[in-house]
Design a protein around this motif. Sequence first.
Motif, PDB file in Angstrom:
ATOM      1  N   THR A 196      44.274  72.266  26.283  1.00 45.62           N
ATOM      2  CA  THR A 196      43.999  73.620  26.761  1.00 45.62           C
ATOM      3  C   THR A 196      43.098  74.325  25.744  1.00 45.62           C
ATOM      4  OG1 THR A 196      45.892  74.586  25.600  1.00 45.62           O
ATOM      5  CG2 THR A 196      46.296  73.679  27.816  1.00 45.62           C
ATOM      6  N   ASP A 197      42.583  75.484  26.123  1.00 47.06           N
ATOM      7  CA  ASP A 197      41.737  76.241  25.201  1.00 47.06           C
ATOM      8  C   ASP A 197      42.489  76.567  23.910  1.00 47.06           C
ATOM      9  OD1 ASP A 197      39.731  76.144  27.044  1.00 47.06           O
ATOM     10  OD2 ASP A 197      39.989  78.207  27.763  1.00 47.06           O
ATOM     11  N   GLU A 198      43.764  76.935  24.050  1.00 51.92           N
ATOM     12  CA  GLU A 198      44.569  77.255  22.871  1.00 51.92           C
ATOM     13  C   GLU A 198      44.778  76.022  22.002  1.00 51.92           C
ATOM     14  OE1 GLU A 198      45.313  78.022  25.977  1.00 51.92           O
ATOM     15  OE2 GLU A 198      45.226  80.216  26.004  1.00 51.92           O
ATOM     16  N   GLU A 199      45.009  74.888  22.637  1.00 50.52           N
ATOM     17  CA  GLU A 199      45.226  73.658  21.885  1.00 50.52           C
ATOM     18  C   GLU A 199      43.950  73.197  21.187  1.00 50.52           C
ATOM     19  OE1 GLU A 199      48.799  71.502  24.433  1.00 50.52           O
ATOM     20  OE2 GLU A 199      46.714  71.316  25.108  1.00 50.52           O
ATOM     21  N   VAL A 201      41.686  75.062  19.857  1.00 49.77           N
ATOM     22  CA  VAL A 201      41.596  75.857  18.629  1.00 49.77           C
ATOM     23  C   VAL A 201      42.624  75.380  17.608  1.00 49.77           C
ATOM     24  CG1 VAL A 201      41.856  78.165  17.632  1.00 49.77           C
ATOM     25  CG2 VAL A 201      40.689  77.876  19.835  1.00 49.77           C
ATOM     26  N   ASP A 202      43.853  75.162  18.083  1.00 50.93           N
ATOM     27  CA  ASP A 202      44.943  74.737  17.201  1.00 50.93           C
ATOM     28  C   ASP A 202      44.625  73.392  16.559  1.00 50.93           C
ATOM     29  OD1 ASP A 202      47.608  74.942  16.082  1.00 50.93           O
ATOM     30  OD2 ASP A 202      48.186  73.378  17.499  1.00 50.93           O
ATOM     31  N   TRP A 203      44.169  72.441  17.347  1.00 52.40           N
ATOM     32  CA  TRP A 203      43.858  71.108  16.830  1.00 52.40           C
ATOM     33  C   TRP A 203      42.684  71.169  15.854  1.00 52.40           C
ATOM     34  CZ3 TRP A 203      44.905  65.924  19.446  1.00 52.40           C
ATOM     35  CH2 TRP A 203      46.152  65.936  20.090  1.00 52.40           C
ATOM     36  N   TYR A 205      41.836  73.687  13.818  1.00 56.64           N
ATOM     37  CA  TYR A 205      42.244  74.249  12.538  1.00 56.64           C
ATOM     38  C   TYR A 205      43.228  73.343  11.794  1.00 56.64           C
ATOM     39  CZ  TYR A 205      39.684  78.540  13.224  1.00 56.64           C
ATOM     40  OH  TYR A 205      38.669  79.450  13.390  1.00 56.64           O
TER      41      TYR A 205
END
Length: 234
Positions: A196-199, A201-203, A205
């Motif tokens: 997902t878009d959130e993932e 970004v998370d992955w 960083y």
Amino acid sequence: MAELLFYEKPAPLDKEKHRGLTYKKSDSYAFASKVNTVPVSGPEFFSCSRSHPVMFVETASGGFLPVALLSLTSQSHQLGDRWEGAYIPSFVKRYPFALAENKGVVMIDESAPHFNAADGERLFDDTGEPTQVLLDTLQYLDTLDQAHRMTLDYTQALKVKGLLSRSQVVVELANKEVKLDSFFVVNEKAFHEALTDEEIVDWFYKGWTAWTYAHIHSIGSVNEILKRMAKTMR
């Protein structure tokens, strides 16, 4: 990262039992001559990828562990005792020390030639306190342990997202096809579609996106294995 793959006589480091123990670094990795894979952590993927494919193996508990594939031969490799010109994984470089799952326990291989050298450096002083040599070693082991734990989080995320599939890599060796289907790799197409878009970004960083691409890039290093094998067959 407590697995003691090379250790013939593992024992907890004890300041009383090992008070007079001396340690000398060695550039020989002969102790690792009978393996064709060794574990690696995510931060190593880039450096490792130039010399060895980084692939994943399934563990007995159903998880996954990244390993550097050193050779296509069983229980051996063509790197010699000094691994000249090739990346040396931290799992190998840490020998003859290791940090047990209980982070307060340091393990050593009492049979290692690194110990009791006449010109070695002591691990404990006369009062039983760690010398700077041992303190530096403990810091190194702790750094490796942190990298290992981050890597376990990464591989668990790969498993949850269903991104690991059995390898389809086939290598031509001595006029025979060698299938690397006992290993798992990240499906690049699925990776592009799974997060997902959130993932994303998370992955990014966490460094996991970079690790993933380093792993995918590393598969081409099968050619480095073939070059090493060809040299030993001359």
